[in-house]
Design a protein around this motif. Structure first.
Motif, PDB file in Angstrom:
ATOM      1  N   LEU A   2     -16.823  28.962  13.282  1.00  0.00           N
ATOM      2  CA  LEU A   2     -15.735  29.559  12.514  1.00  0.00           C
ATOM      3  C   LEU A   2     -14.405  29.191  13.125  1.00  0.00           C
ATOM      4  N   SER A   3     -13.413  29.118  12.278  1.00  0.00           N
ATOM      5  CA  SER A   3     -12.063  28.888  12.772  1.00  0.00           C
ATOM      6  C   SER A   3     -11.565  30.167  13.419  1.00  0.00           C
ATOM      7  N   LEU A  26     -17.537  45.411  -2.922  1.00  0.00           N
ATOM      8  CA  LEU A  26     -17.235  44.012  -2.641  1.00  0.00           C
ATOM      9  C   LEU A  26     -18.376  43.410  -1.830  1.00  0.00           C
ATOM     10  N   VAL A  27     -18.786  42.218  -2.189  1.00  0.00           N
ATOM     11  CA  VAL A  27     -19.757  41.458  -1.408  1.00  0.00           C
ATOM     12  C   VAL A  27     -19.016  40.230  -0.885  1.00  0.00           C
ATOM     13  N   VAL A  28     -18.933  40.124   0.429  1.00  0.00           N
ATOM     14  CA  VAL A  28     -18.159  39.067   1.077  1.00  0.00           C
ATOM     15  C   VAL A  28     -19.112  38.097   1.770  1.00  0.00           C
ATOM     16  N   SER A  29     -18.961  36.811   1.471  1.00  0.00           N
ATOM     17  CA  SER A  29     -19.737  35.758   2.136  1.00  0.00           C
ATOM     18  C   SER A  29     -18.887  35.169   3.253  1.00  0.00           C
ATOM     19  N   THR A  33     -16.502  26.467   9.073  1.00  0.00           N
ATOM     20  CA  THR A  33     -15.499  25.484   8.657  1.00  0.00           C
ATOM     21  C   THR A  33     -16.102  24.319   7.877  1.00  0.00           C
ATOM     22  N   ASP A  34     -17.423  24.145   7.943  1.00  0.00           N
ATOM     23  CA  ASP A  34     -18.101  23.105   7.170  1.00  0.00           C
ATOM     24  C   ASP A  34     -18.584  23.626   5.812  1.00  0.00           C
ATOM     25  N   GLY A  35     -18.362  24.914   5.536  1.00  0.00           N
ATOM     26  CA  GLY A  35     -18.806  25.511   4.281  1.00  0.00           C
ATOM     27  C   GLY A  35     -20.234  26.011   4.318  1.00  0.00           C
ATOM     28  N   ASP A  36     -20.824  26.042   5.517  1.00  0.00           N
ATOM     29  CA  ASP A  36     -22.185  26.543   5.669  1.00  0.00           C
ATOM     30  C   ASP A  36     -22.176  28.040   5.956  1.00  0.00           C
ATOM     31  N   GLU A  37     -23.272  28.696   5.632  1.00  0.00           N
ATOM     32  CA  GLU A  37     -23.408  30.130   5.892  1.00  0.00           C
ATOM     33  C   GLU A  37     -23.289  30.395   7.389  1.00  0.00           C
ATOM     34  N   PHE A  38     -22.519  31.446   7.750  1.00  0.00           N
ATOM     35  CA  PHE A  38     -22.327  31.799   9.150  1.00  0.00           C
ATOM     36  C   PHE A  38     -23.035  33.119   9.420  1.00  0.00           C
ATOM     37  N   ASP A  39     -23.943  33.126  10.369  1.00  0.00           N
ATOM     38  CA  ASP A  39     -24.745  34.312  10.696  1.00  0.00           C
ATOM     39  C   ASP A  39     -23.865  35.382  11.349  1.00  0.00           C
ATOM     40  N   THR A  81     -29.276  41.372   4.285  1.00  0.00           N
ATOM     41  CA  THR A  81     -30.461  40.814   4.944  1.00  0.00           C
ATOM     42  C   THR A  81     -30.398  39.291   5.027  1.00  0.00           C
ATOM     43  N   ASN A  82     -29.509  38.649   4.253  1.00  0.00           N
ATOM     44  CA  ASN A  82     -29.397  37.195   4.344  1.00  0.00           C
ATOM     45  C   ASN A  82     -28.544  36.758   5.533  1.00  0.00           C
TER      46      ASN A  82
END
Length: 134
Positions: A2-3, A26-29, A33-39, A81-82
């Motif tokens: 992450l930045s 609200l559901v926030v994703s 920085t590469d657009g991939d999901e961040f755990d 859970t994701n």
């Protein structure tokens, strides 16, 4: 990764609209920085804050008093859970605290190692409704 920059220019601008006196989930994703999901499952804190906004070159920025805050540590934010999304409930009482239609919001994630990442910021609109009782 992450930045972790603190300037607002590094954060994607967003727009959230919740009519005054109304509620919204609200559901926030959270993406890297590469657009991939961040755990975010091991995050020590997630903060969602709304304050009075200040116009800065045509954009809404921070500067006014904080009107409400939601925290992971207070049970007000739930991690999905994701592991890369979270849910926050903006309730009727929250939007009634807003004295302006144009407000500023900011979302910050504190990683398990203590590093803070601002993952969202922008305009939080909360207009009065014109239909009575809504």
């Amino acid at each position: 990764m992450l930045s972790n920059c603190s300037c607002l220019g590094c954060v994607g601008r967003g727009l959230i609209c919740v009519p005054r006196g109304n509620a919204k989930i609200l559901v926030v994703s959270v993406m890297d920085t590469d657009g991939d999901e961040f755990d975010i499952s091991t995050s020590s804190e997630i903060t969602f804050m709304v304050s009075d906004g200040v116009e800065l070159s045509g954009n809404m920025g921070p500067g006014g008093p904080v009107r409400f805050t939601k925290l992971l540590s207070a049970g007000q934010i739930i991690i999905s859970t994701n592991m890369y999304q979270f849910r926050v409930v903006i309730n009727n009482a929250d939007t009634l605290l807003l004295s302006k239609e144009r407000n500023y919001y900011e979302i910050q994630v504190t990683a398990a190692n203590g590093r803070r990442y601002t993952v969202g910021a922008g305009l939080f609109l909360s207009q009065a409704t014109q239909i009575p009782g809504v």
